[in-house]
Write an enzyme that holds these catalytic residues in place. Structure first.
Site, PDB file in Angstrom:
ATOM      1  N   ALA A  75     -11.704  -6.315  -4.872  1.00 52.61           N
ATOM      2  CA  ALA A  75     -11.920  -7.337  -4.046  1.00 52.61           C
ATOM      3  C   ALA A  75     -10.564  -8.255  -3.979  1.00 52.61           C
ATOM      4  O   ALA A  75      -9.694  -8.265  -4.966  1.00 52.61           O
ATOM      5  CB  ALA A  75     -12.886  -8.413  -4.872  1.00 52.61           C
ATOM      6  N   THR A 118      -0.332  -2.495  -4.577  1.00 49.21           N
ATOM      7  CA  THR A 118       0.044  -2.261  -3.308  1.00 49.21           C
ATOM      8  C   THR A 118       1.853  -1.882  -3.399  1.00 49.21           C
ATOM      9  O   THR A 118       2.318  -2.467  -4.130  1.00 49.21           O
ATOM     10  CB  THR A 118      -0.107  -3.333  -2.492  1.00 49.21           C
ATOM     11  OG1 THR A 118       0.724  -3.150  -1.241  1.00 49.21           O
ATOM     12  CG2 THR A 118       0.241  -4.659  -3.323  1.00 49.21           C
ATOM     13  N   TYR A 142       1.332 -12.003  -0.584  1.00 51.62           N
ATOM     14  CA  TYR A 142       0.377 -10.759  -0.794  1.00 51.62           C
ATOM     15  C   TYR A 142       1.003 -10.008  -2.216  1.00 51.62           C
ATOM     16  O   TYR A 142       0.313  -9.818  -3.159  1.00 51.62           O
ATOM     17  CB  TYR A 142       0.182 -10.043   0.309  1.00 51.62           C
ATOM     18  CG  TYR A 142      -0.799  -8.702  -0.025  1.00 51.62           C
ATOM     19  CD1 TYR A 142      -2.107  -8.900  -0.436  1.00 51.62           C
ATOM     20  CD2 TYR A 142       0.009  -7.472   0.065  1.00 51.62           C
ATOM     21  CE1 TYR A 142      -2.571  -7.658  -0.782  1.00 51.62           C
ATOM     22  CE2 TYR A 142      -0.620  -6.266   0.000  1.00 51.62           C
ATOM     23  CZ  TYR A 142      -2.158  -6.317  -0.422  1.00 51.62           C
ATOM     24  OH  TYR A 142      -2.678  -5.333  -0.739  1.00 51.62           O
ATOM     25  N   LYS A 146      -0.301  -9.720  -6.358  1.00 48.06           N
ATOM     26  CA  LYS A 146      -0.546  -8.513  -6.912  1.00 48.06           C
ATOM     27  C   LYS A 146       0.428  -8.352  -7.975  1.00 48.06           C
ATOM     28  O   LYS A 146      -0.287  -7.709  -9.025  1.00 48.06           O
ATOM     29  CB  LYS A 146      -0.397  -7.220  -5.739  1.00 48.06           C
ATOM     30  CG  LYS A 146      -1.445  -6.944  -4.834  1.00 48.06           C
ATOM     31  CD  LYS A 146      -2.857  -6.773  -5.246  1.00 48.06           C
ATOM     32  CE  LYS A 146      -3.863  -6.899  -4.288  1.00 48.06           C
ATOM     33  NZ  LYS A 146      -5.323  -6.366  -4.732  1.00 48.06           N
ATOM     34  N   ASN A 171       0.069   3.557   2.305  1.00 53.85           N
ATOM     35  CA  ASN A 171      -0.922   3.041   3.479  1.00 53.85           C
ATOM     36  C   ASN A 171      -2.255   3.821   3.405  1.00 53.85           C
ATOM     37  O   ASN A 171      -2.232   4.821   3.881  1.00 53.85           O
ATOM     38  CB  ASN A 171      -0.167   3.280   4.859  1.00 53.85           C
ATOM     39  CG  ASN A 171       0.711   2.323   4.915  1.00 53.85           C
ATOM     40  OD1 ASN A 171       1.720   2.153   4.149  1.00 53.85           O
ATOM     41  ND2 ASN A 171       0.718   1.331   6.119  1.00 53.85           N
ATOM     42  N   ARG A 222       5.774   5.156   7.407  1.00 58.00           N
ATOM     43  CA  ARG A 222       4.866   4.779   6.287  1.00 58.00           C
ATOM     44  C   ARG A 222       4.186   6.110   5.810  1.00 58.00           C
ATOM     45  O   ARG A 222       4.198   7.044   6.432  1.00 58.00           O
ATOM     46  CB  ARG A 222       3.707   3.760   6.767  1.00 58.00           C
ATOM     47  CG  ARG A 222       4.203   2.746   7.248  1.00 58.00           C
ATOM     48  CD  ARG A 222       4.577   1.548   6.193  1.00 58.00           C
ATOM     49  NE  ARG A 222       4.975   0.430   6.709  1.00 58.00           N
ATOM     50  CZ  ARG A 222       6.118  -0.153   6.962  1.00 58.00           C
ATOM     51  NH1 ARG A 222       7.107   0.858   6.961  1.00 58.00           N
ATOM     52  NH2 ARG A 222       6.504  -1.303   7.403  1.00 58.00           N
TER      53      ARG A 222
END
Ligand code: UFG
Length: 323
Positions: A75, A118, A142, A146, A171, A222
């Site tokens: 989440a 990430t 962001y 994390k 990705n 990516r």
């Protein structure tokens, strides 16, 4: 194992729930459905608590009832751009929520945790492929939040014996054709679903955010990794931690980079449709090239992406999206 999945109605989380059920784990999902979709959950065979991760009394009670042994924490708010203009959503929604979740986890005696992290924790890479020893210097809230959660897990591991893995996705893309789950974000900002929507006529065109980067075709590169492979990596991480394996951060990618223009070309081939592109300005905060070093995942988890071609990722996403 008794596994709590937060964000189990979201994109990666819902794929994970199916994978856990198939592997005969006992699954409790906590999702407030603010971004996830109730119809992405299996109709039976799991427990579901509709609640915010930060709703400590309800989450703690649910963990105790369930006898949770491991948490897979998906989440999260995930939009880099939004995190820059409205960072409180990330400090509250991602970091404070995780503090609360792991407070409950410690109180409930949970021993294992896997975090969806990430590549954004690395910021602008100073070398590519990016290994896990690469400096962590996020350039947006962001990535900051994390990384802060990863560090919290590190401290809790040292102090309280929590065993954890932070899986740093590059990705995430593709879909599980078997369960027909699609990628649904609102608004959608990710390249693959945007390109496929253009193929379906749901969008007029794809805007390419910059074609003057220092890359062979000028567009950003990516490392696209299939969502089903991500799920396999989480299962491997759970087993690794259960065996008493070392905690830490692990990249999840394929080790191969593809440009934005290549994604569009592959999608044209796979779909057989016209996909109009327009050139637009660069998007703020986009590094030119993000490609994972995947050696640690192979060594520690025995995992490598098996659905590693861009072709397969796009084909599976198309199969589900065009159904
Ligand atoms: N892109 C376009 N046009 C679009 C959408 C995307 O050209 O309409 C480009 C982007 O500029 C980027 C590439 O396509 O070069 C991929 O963009 P995505 O938005 O799909 O993904 P990002 O690489 O920006 O984001 C991913 C993860 C984030 C993570 C970030 C790390 O989704 O969670 O990598 O930088 F934070």
């Amino acid at each position: 194992m008794r596994v709590l999945v937060t964000g189990g109605a979201g994109y990666v989380g819902s794929h994970m729930v199916r994978a856990l059920v198939r592997a005969k784990h006992d699954v409790l999902v906590v999702d407030d459905l603010s971004a996830g979709h109730a119809d992405a959950l299996p109709p039976s065979g799991i427990e579901f608590l509709q609640a915010q991760v930060s709703d400590a009394p309800r989450v703690l009670a649910a963990m105790r009832d369930h006898g949770t042994e491991a948490i897979l924490h998906f989440a999260s708010r995930i939009q880099v751009g939004e995190s820059v203009v409205d960072p409180r959503k990330y400090y509250t929604g991602n970091l404070a929520a995780a503090v609360s979740l792991f407070e409950s986890a410690l109180d409930a005696g949970v021993k294992l945790a896997v975090l969806s992290s990430t590549a954004a924790v690395y910021g602008d890479p100073v070398r590519v492929p990016i290994d896990e020893e690469h400096p962590t210097a996020p350039i947006n809230p962001y990535g900051e939040t994390k990384l802060a959660i990863e560090r919290m897990l590190g401290s809790y591991g040292r102090a309280y014996g929590l065993r954890w893995a932070a899986l740093r996705y590059f990705n995430a893309a593709g879909a599980d054709v078997q369960s027909g789950l699609d990628e649904r974000h609102d608004p959608e900002t990710h390249l693959v679903p945007i390109v496929l929507d253009a193929a379906l006529g749901r969008r007029d065109h794809v805007t390419i955010f910059g074609d003057d980067y220092d890359t062979p075709d000028g567009t950003c590169i990516r490392d696209y990794v299939h969502v089903v492979d991500l799920c396999d990596a989480h299962l491997a991480a759970l087993e690794h931690l259960q065996r008493g394996g070392e905690s830490g951060a692990i990249n999840l990618g394929t080790g191969a980079g593809h440009s934005v223009a290549e994604v569009v070309d592959v999608a044209r081939r796979v779909t057989g449709r016209t996909i109009r592109v327009e050139k637009g300005p660069r998007r703020a905060g986009d590094p030119p090239r993000l490609v994972a070093s995947v050696e640690r995942a192979a060594r520690v988890l025995g995992w490598r992406a098996r659905r590693a071609t861009l072709e397969q990722i796009v084909r599976d996403a198309w199969t589900v999206r065009s159904a």
